[in-house]
Scaffold this active site. Structure first.
Site, PDB file in Angstrom:
ATOM      1  N   CYS A  20      -7.702  58.353  19.757  1.00  0.00           N
ATOM      2  CA  CYS A  20      -8.148  59.021  18.826  1.00  0.00           C
ATOM      3  C   CYS A  20      -7.092  59.506  17.923  1.00  0.00           C
ATOM      4  CB  CYS A  20      -8.962  60.200  19.373  1.00  0.00           C
ATOM      5  SG  CYS A  20     -10.445  60.827  17.804  1.00  0.00           S
ATOM      6  N   LEU A  21      -7.775  59.569  16.743  1.00  0.00           N
ATOM      7  CA  LEU A  21      -6.446  60.226  15.287  1.00  0.00           C
ATOM      8  C   LEU A  21      -6.270  61.810  15.347  1.00  0.00           C
ATOM      9  CD1 LEU A  21      -7.962  58.032  12.577  1.00  0.00           C
ATOM     10  CD2 LEU A  21      -4.969  57.890  14.084  1.00  0.00           C
ATOM     11  N   HIS A  78     -18.173  60.729  17.796  1.00  0.00           N
ATOM     12  CA  HIS A  78     -17.903  62.069  16.549  1.00  0.00           C
ATOM     13  C   HIS A  78     -18.824  62.276  16.107  1.00  0.00           C
ATOM     14  CE1 HIS A  78     -13.163  62.413  16.990  1.00  0.00           C
ATOM     15  NE2 HIS A  78     -12.952  60.964  17.259  1.00  0.00           N
ATOM     16  N   GLY A 128     -10.305  53.173  13.580  1.00  0.00           N
ATOM     17  CA  GLY A 128     -11.135  53.914  13.282  1.00  0.00           C
ATOM     18  C   GLY A 128     -11.395  55.119  12.453  1.00  0.00           C
ATOM     19  N   GLN A 154     -14.382  63.275  11.690  1.00  0.00           N
ATOM     20  CA  GLN A 154     -12.535  63.833  11.977  1.00  0.00           C
ATOM     21  C   GLN A 154     -12.090  64.082  10.106  1.00  0.00           C
ATOM     22  OE1 GLN A 154     -12.440  59.957  13.748  1.00  0.00           O
ATOM     23  NE2 GLN A 154     -10.816  60.944  14.677  1.00  0.00           N
ATOM     24  N   HIS A 177     -17.274  54.578  19.793  1.00  0.00           N
ATOM     25  CA  HIS A 177     -16.115  56.398  19.891  1.00  0.00           C
ATOM     26  C   HIS A 177     -16.328  56.708  18.626  1.00  0.00           C
ATOM     27  CE1 HIS A 177     -12.059  57.735  19.786  1.00  0.00           C
ATOM     28  NE2 HIS A 177     -11.976  57.722  19.194  1.00  0.00           N
ATOM     29  N   GLU A 178     -16.884  56.127  17.216  1.00  0.00           N
ATOM     30  CA  GLU A 178     -17.076  56.814  15.977  1.00  0.00           C
ATOM     31  C   GLU A 178     -18.597  57.414  16.190  1.00  0.00           C
ATOM     32  OE1 GLU A 178     -14.894  57.222  14.357  1.00  0.00           O
ATOM     33  OE2 GLU A 178     -13.313  55.399  14.911  1.00  0.00           O
TER      34      GLU A 178
END
Ligand code: GNR
Ligand code: NI
Length: 180
Positions: A91-92, A137, A46, A51, A133-134
């Site tokens: 997480c990236l 963000h 994702g 991000q 999660h997204e």
């Protein structure tokens, strides 16, 4: 097509709040394409616009094994949620850190698709976790915010140290010069 730079915690830009998209046009569709390319390249399941330093409510995901099921949600809104599930998350924007987080087990999310059509998506399991999660963000929230402040401070220290070492890698010309 373009790969976008992914911001890393504790970059303050990860705390910005995304604004809703008012028109799903070619510019938004290009952003979606670039975000998908960046997500597959990373690789991740994702990616939220926040991000990649874009303050618009756009998220992309692909939780399939074959990585052949891209999903894009614009202006996503959770309209119902139930149950509780604990899953290990990464997480990236917080590379190398994996911790358990509790989230709703089943959700229904309302959003716009790439054509600006209203859609309603039911999700459970990994997809439900990923959507939550997204959406976090887009609200400037990271999974490390669910950890104790002690753990979060440790993660912050570790990542800041990593980031310093990336700026001056071992064996770089500047370091070798200082040895002579
Ligand atoms: O690639 C990712 N994997 C992942 C694993 C468990 C829970 C959430 C995620 S999302 C993450 C990519 C990312 O950082 N998205 O914002
Ligand atoms: Ni993330």
């Amino acid at each position: 097509m373009a790969l976008l730079e992914i911001l890393h915690f504790p970059d303050p830009r990860l705390r910005k709040i995304a604004r809703p998209v008012d028109k799903v046009g070619d510019q938004v569709r290009q952003t979606v394409k670039d975000m998908l390319e960046t997500m597959y390249d990373a690789p991740g399941i994702g990616l939220a616009a926040t991000q990649v330093n874009i303050q618009q409510q756009i998220i992309v995901m692909d939780v399939s094994e074959a990585k052949d099921a891209p999903l894009c949600l614009i202006n996503p809104e959770i309209i119902s949620q139930e149950g509780d599930e604990e899953m290990q998350e990464g997480c990236l924007s917080v590379p190398g850190i994996f911790e358990n987080v509790h989230r709703a087990a089943r959700i229904i999310v309302k959003a716009l698709d790439q054509n600006g059509n209203s859609i309603s998506q039911q999700a459970e399991g990994l997809l439900a976790v990923c959507i939550q999660h997204e959406i976090d963000h887009l609200e400037g929230k990271l999974f490390v915010d669910y950890l104790s402040s002690l753990k979060r401070e440790r993660v912050k220290k570790k990542l800041l140290k990593q980031q310093r070492q990336e700026q001056v890698p071992h064996g770089s010309a500047s370091q070798q010069a200082s040895v002579i």
